[in-house]
Motif scaffolding. Structure first.
Motif, short mmCIF file in Angstrom:
data_model
loop_
_atom_site.label_atom_id
_atom_site.label_comp_id
_atom_site.label_asym_id
_atom_site.label_seq_id
_atom_site.Cartn_x
_atom_site.Cartn_y
_atom_site.Cartn_z
N PRO A 77 -10.61 -21.78 -17.47
CA PRO A 77 -9.73 -21.59 -16.30
C PRO A 77 -10.39 -21.98 -14.99
O PRO A 77 -9.76 -22.59 -14.12
CB PRO A 77 -9.42 -20.08 -16.34
CG PRO A 77 -9.64 -19.68 -17.76
CD PRO A 77 -10.78 -20.53 -18.23
N TYR A 78 -11.68 -21.63 -14.84
CA TYR A 78 -12.40 -22.02 -13.62
C TYR A 78 -12.55 -23.54 -13.55
O TYR A 78 -12.42 -24.14 -12.47
CB TYR A 78 -13.79 -21.38 -13.61
CG TYR A 78 -13.79 -19.88 -13.43
CD1 TYR A 78 -13.71 -19.32 -12.16
CD2 TYR A 78 -13.87 -19.04 -14.53
CE1 TYR A 78 -13.72 -17.94 -11.99
CE2 TYR A 78 -13.88 -17.65 -14.36
CZ TYR A 78 -13.80 -17.11 -13.09
OH TYR A 78 -13.80 -15.75 -12.92
N ALA A 79 -12.82 -24.16 -14.69
CA ALA A 79 -13.01 -25.61 -14.72
C ALA A 79 -11.72 -26.34 -14.36
O ALA A 79 -11.74 -27.36 -13.65
CB ALA A 79 -13.50 -26.05 -16.11
N LEU A 80 -10.59 -25.84 -14.85
CA LEU A 80 -9.31 -26.47 -14.54
C LEU A 80 -8.99 -26.33 -13.06
O LEU A 80 -8.55 -27.29 -12.41
CB LEU A 80 -8.20 -25.85 -15.38
CG LEU A 80 -6.81 -26.47 -15.20
CD1 LEU A 80 -6.83 -27.96 -15.54
CD2 LEU A 80 -5.78 -25.74 -16.07
N ALA A 81 -9.22 -25.13 -12.51
CA ALA A 81 -9.01 -24.93 -11.07
C ALA A 81 -9.94 -25.84 -10.26
O ALA A 81 -9.54 -26.45 -9.27
CB ALA A 81 -9.25 -23.47 -10.71
N PHE A 82 -11.18 -25.93 -10.71
CA PHE A 82 -12.18 -26.82 -10.10
C PHE A 82 -11.66 -28.26 -10.08
O PHE A 82 -11.71 -28.96 -9.06
CB PHE A 82 -13.47 -26.70 -10.91
CG PHE A 82 -14.56 -27.67 -10.57
CD1 PHE A 82 -15.65 -27.27 -9.83
CD2 PHE A 82 -14.52 -28.99 -11.01
CE1 PHE A 82 -16.67 -28.16 -9.53
CE2 PHE A 82 -15.52 -29.89 -10.72
CZ PHE A 82 -16.61 -29.47 -9.97
N ALA A 83 -11.15 -28.71 -11.24
CA ALA A 83 -10.68 -30.09 -11.36
C ALA A 83 -9.50 -30.36 -10.45
O ALA A 83 -9.46 -31.39 -9.76
CB ALA A 83 -10.29 -30.37 -12.82
N GLY B 88 -15.48 -31.72 -14.57
CA GLY B 88 -15.55 -33.17 -14.46
C GLY B 88 -14.83 -33.86 -15.60
O GLY B 88 -14.14 -34.87 -15.40
N LEU B 89 -14.98 -33.32 -16.81
CA LEU B 89 -14.27 -33.89 -17.96
C LEU B 89 -12.76 -33.76 -17.79
O LEU B 89 -12.01 -34.69 -18.12
CB LEU B 89 -14.73 -33.20 -19.25
CG LEU B 89 -16.19 -33.44 -19.65
CD1 LEU B 89 -16.55 -32.59 -20.87
CD2 LEU B 89 -16.44 -34.92 -19.96
N GLY C 182 -27.79 -30.17 -12.77
CA GLY C 182 -27.90 -28.81 -12.25
C GLY C 182 -27.29 -28.60 -10.89
O GLY C 182 -27.70 -27.68 -10.15
N GLY C 183 -26.29 -29.41 -10.52
CA GLY C 183 -25.64 -29.26 -9.23
C GLY C 183 -24.40 -28.39 -9.31
O GLY C 183 -23.88 -28.11 -10.40
N MET C 184 -23.88 -27.99 -8.15
CA MET C 184 -22.72 -27.10 -8.10
C MET C 184 -21.39 -27.84 -8.07
O MET C 184 -20.34 -27.23 -7.96
CB MET C 184 -22.80 -26.19 -6.87
CG MET C 184 -22.89 -26.94 -5.55
SD MET C 184 -22.96 -25.86 -4.11
CE MET C 184 -21.22 -25.49 -3.91
N ALA D 77 -22.09 -25.30 -16.52
CA ALA D 77 -21.19 -25.67 -17.62
C ALA D 77 -19.78 -25.89 -17.11
O ALA D 77 -19.06 -26.80 -17.56
CB ALA D 77 -21.21 -24.57 -18.69
N THR D 78 -19.36 -25.08 -16.13
CA THR D 78 -18.03 -25.23 -15.54
C THR D 78 -17.90 -26.55 -14.80
O THR D 78 -16.86 -27.21 -14.86
CB THR D 78 -17.74 -24.06 -14.58
OG1 THR D 78 -17.80 -22.84 -15.31
CG2 THR D 78 -16.38 -24.20 -13.93
#
Length: 494
Positions: free
Chosen positions: A229-235, A105-106, A277-279, A99-100
Motif C-alpha cells: 500500500p505504501y509503495a502504490l501511494a509512493f508510485a 519504482g516497479l 539505499g535512498g529514500m 524495499a518500499t
C-alpha cells in the motif's frame, strides 16, 4: 559512385555548443547548491539520516537524466515522497523504507508502460494554473521558518541576496544571478565572521559514494502485504507530481516531452535509488524552476550535472558548502516562488472575465494543496471538481422541442446526453396527451452512456403502456451502436 555514408547526417547534441554547455553547467551547479538543504530537510521529515536524502537526490538526478522523458527537469528526494514513507520508516525501520522505494519504482514502471501518462490530458487548464500557484505558495511557506527566530544579520543578508538576483542580470546574464548571490553572501559571512544559520546546521554531508545493496527485510508475502500500500501511494504521488511538472516545463519551454518515457524513467530511477539505499523521489518543482526559468537550461546535461555536482560538493567541498548561509538559499527560493506564481491569473481584470466555475476550480486546487502540502491530492480534487462543474454546465444545454401534427408528434432533442442530462429527459414528454405516433429525433444529440439508453427505454415503455408507438430516429453511428447494443438489456429501464 559517392559513398552512402556521405548522405548520413549525424545530429550533434545541443549541449556540445560552448554557449549551451556553459548555461547547462552553471544551471546544474546552482540547482546542486539549492538541493542540499532541501534534501536534508526531507530526510528529517522521512525520519532518516540526512545522508540518505542527499544520496537519493544524487542517484535520482543522474539516472533520470538518461532515462527520463523531460530534458532539464530535476528529480530528487522530495517532501511529498517523504510524507508517504515516513510512517513506514518510523514504525518498521529503514529496511522496509528501502524495499518500499524499490517496489514503488516497479509500480511506476508498470503504470508508465500501461499508459498512465495519457491521463494528463484530462487535467484542465484551471487545475494547472491552481497547481502552479499552489506550488509557488508552498515554496514560499517552506522558507518562512528560516526567517523566524534567527539572528538579525539574516535579514540584511536575505535582502542583499534578493537585490543581487534582481539587479545583477542587468549587468550580465552570462552567469546565473543566484550563483553570484550565493557566492557573494558566503564570502561575506566567512570574511566578516558573521554568525548565521548555515547549510552545515541542517545535518552532516555524505563522506562517501553510496553503494548498492539488498533491502534488509524478510522476503515473504507478509512483507509484501505490508509495504505494497505504501509503495502504490509512493508510485501514484511521484508520478502525479512528475507528470504535472513535466507539463509545466513543456509550457515554459514551448516543447513537447515524452510523458510515458518520463513515467517509466521515474520508476527506473527509484528502483536504482532504492538499491543504493535512498529514500526515493520524484520531480522537484522548485529546483526545476531554478534550472529552467532562472538558469535557462534546456538539456539533460544540467540534470546530470545537478546530481553530479551535488555529490562532488558534498565529498570534495563539504567544509565550504557547510558554511553557505541559509539566507542565501532562502533568497533564491523566495525569488523562484515569486516568479513561479501566475500573477495574471488573479488580476481583477482576469477574474472578472473568467467563468465562476473556472475560478472556483483554481481556488479549490490551491486550497487543497496548501492545506495538505500534497500537490497530487490537490490536482485530483481539482480535476474532479472541474469534471462536476463541466457535467453540470453541459447538462443544462440539452433542449427538447415538440412539433405536433395531426396524429403524430415529433420531439427534437438537442445536446449531449449522458447521466447528468438524461436523468431529466424522461420528464420532457407528455405521455398522456400525445397522439398515438411519437417520433424522437436525435439528429442534433449524441448518446454518451448507458444512462441515456436506459432513459430512452423508459420513455418508450411509458408510451407503450398507453398503447402508443415510439420511433427513435437520427442516431449518429456511435449513438446507434450504443443504443442497439444496450436497449432492452438494462435492468430497471422499464
Amino acid at each position: 559512385m559517392p559513398s552512402s555514408l556521405s548522405t548520413v547526417s549525424i545530429r550533434r547534441p545541443a549541449w556540445l555548443s560552448p554557449r549551451v554547455a556553459r548555461t547547462e553547467i552553471l544551471g546544474g551547479l546552482v540547482v546542486a547548491l539549492a538541493l542540499i538543504p532541501e534534501a536534508i530537510s526531507f530526510s528529517v521529515i522521512a525520519g532518516v539520516d540526512p545522508r540518505v536524502g542527499l544520496c537519493a537526490s544524487f542517484t535520482m538526478a543522474v539516472v533520470i537524466s538518461f532515462v527520463g522523458g523531460r530534458p532539464a527537469m530535476i528529480s530528487a528526494a522530495t517532501g511529498a515522497i517523504a510524507l508517504v514513507v515516513a510512517p513506514l520508516a518510523r514504525e518498521h525501520g529503514f529496511g522496509y523504507l528501502v524495499a518500499t522505494v524499490v517496489l514503488g519504482g516497479l509500480f511506476q514502471i508498470v503504470l508508465g508502460s500501461l499508459g498512465v501518462a495519457r491521463l494528463m490530458r484530462f487535467v484542465p487548464r484551471s487545475v494547472m494554473v491552481g497547481f502552479v500557484n499552489a506550488l509557488a505558495i508552498l515554496i514560499f511557506l517552506a522558507q518562512v521558518p528560516e526567517l523566524i527566530d534567527v539572528p538579525w544579520p539574516v535579514y540584511p543578508l536575505f535582502a542583499g541576496g534578493l537585490a543581487v538576483m534582481v539587479f545583477f542580470p542587468r549587468l550580465t546574464k552570462a552567469v546565473p544571478a543566484p550563483l553570484v548571490s550565493i557566492a557573494v553572501l558566503t564570502a561575506l559571512t566567512i570574511a566578516a565572521g558573521i554568525a548565521v544559520p548555515t547549510v552545515g546546521d541542517k545535518g552532516a554531508l555524505p563522506s562517501a559514494l553510496p553503494v548498492p545493496g539488498i533491502p534488509d527485510v524478510p522476503f515473504t508475502f507478509g512483507t509484501l502485504g505490508l509495504i505494497a500500500p505504501y509503495a502504490l501511494a509512493f508510485a501514484l504521488v511521484g508520478l502525479m507530481e512528475s507528470l504535472m511538472t513535466a507539463k509545466l516545463v513543456d509550457d515554459i519551454t514551448d516543447s513537447h516531452s515524452n510523458k510515458t518515457r518520463e513515467a517509466v524513467g521515474q520508476g527506473v530511477a527509484n528502483v536504482v535509488t532504492g538499491i543504493f539505499g535512498g529514500m526515493g523521489g520524484c520531480a522537484m518543482i522548485g529546483q526545476t524552476m531554478i534550472n529552467v526559468k532562472v538558469a535557462g537550461s534546456r538539456t539533460r546535461l544540467s540534470t546530470f550535472l545537478a546530481g553530479t555536482f551535488l555529490m562532488v560538493l558534498c565529498l570534495v567541498f563539504g567544509p565550504v558548502v557547510s558554511r553557505i548561509p541559509m539566507a542565501a538559499l532562502v533568497a533564491v527560493m523566495v525569488l523562484v516562488a515569486f516568479g513561479t506564481f501566475d500573477w495574471h491569473s488573479i488580476a481583477p481584470k482576469t477574474l472578472k472575465r473568467m467563468p465562476v466555475g473556472e475560478v472556483a476550480v483554481m481556488a479549490v486546487t490551491v486550497g487543497i494543496v496548501v492545506a495538505t502540502s500534497n500537490l497530487a491530492i490537490g490536482v485530483v480534487v481539482g480535476s474532479i471538481t472541474a469534471m462536476v462543474i463541466f457535467a453540470r454546465r453541459v447538462a443544462h444545454l440539452v433542449e427538447v422541442t415538440a412539433v405536433r401534427e395531426p396524429g403524430s408528434v415529433r420531439y427534437t432533442v438537442t445536446g449531449a446526453l449522458f447521466f447528468a442530462s438524461s436523468n431529466d429527459l424522461v420528464y420532457q414528454f407528455d405521455y398522456a396527451d400525445d397522439p398515438e405516433r411519437v417520433v424522437v429525433d436525435l439528429s442534433a444529440a449524441h448518446i454518451w452512456d448507458a444512462s441515456t439508453v436506459a432513459a430512452l427505454d423508459a420513455i418508450t415503455t411509458k408510451y407503450e403502456a398507453r398503447g402508443k408507438t415510439v420511433e427513435i430516429v437520427g442516431l449518429n453511428k456511435h449513438s446507434a451502436a450504443m443504443h442497439e447494443t444496450l436497449s432492452g438489456e438494462l435492468a430497471g429501464s422499464s
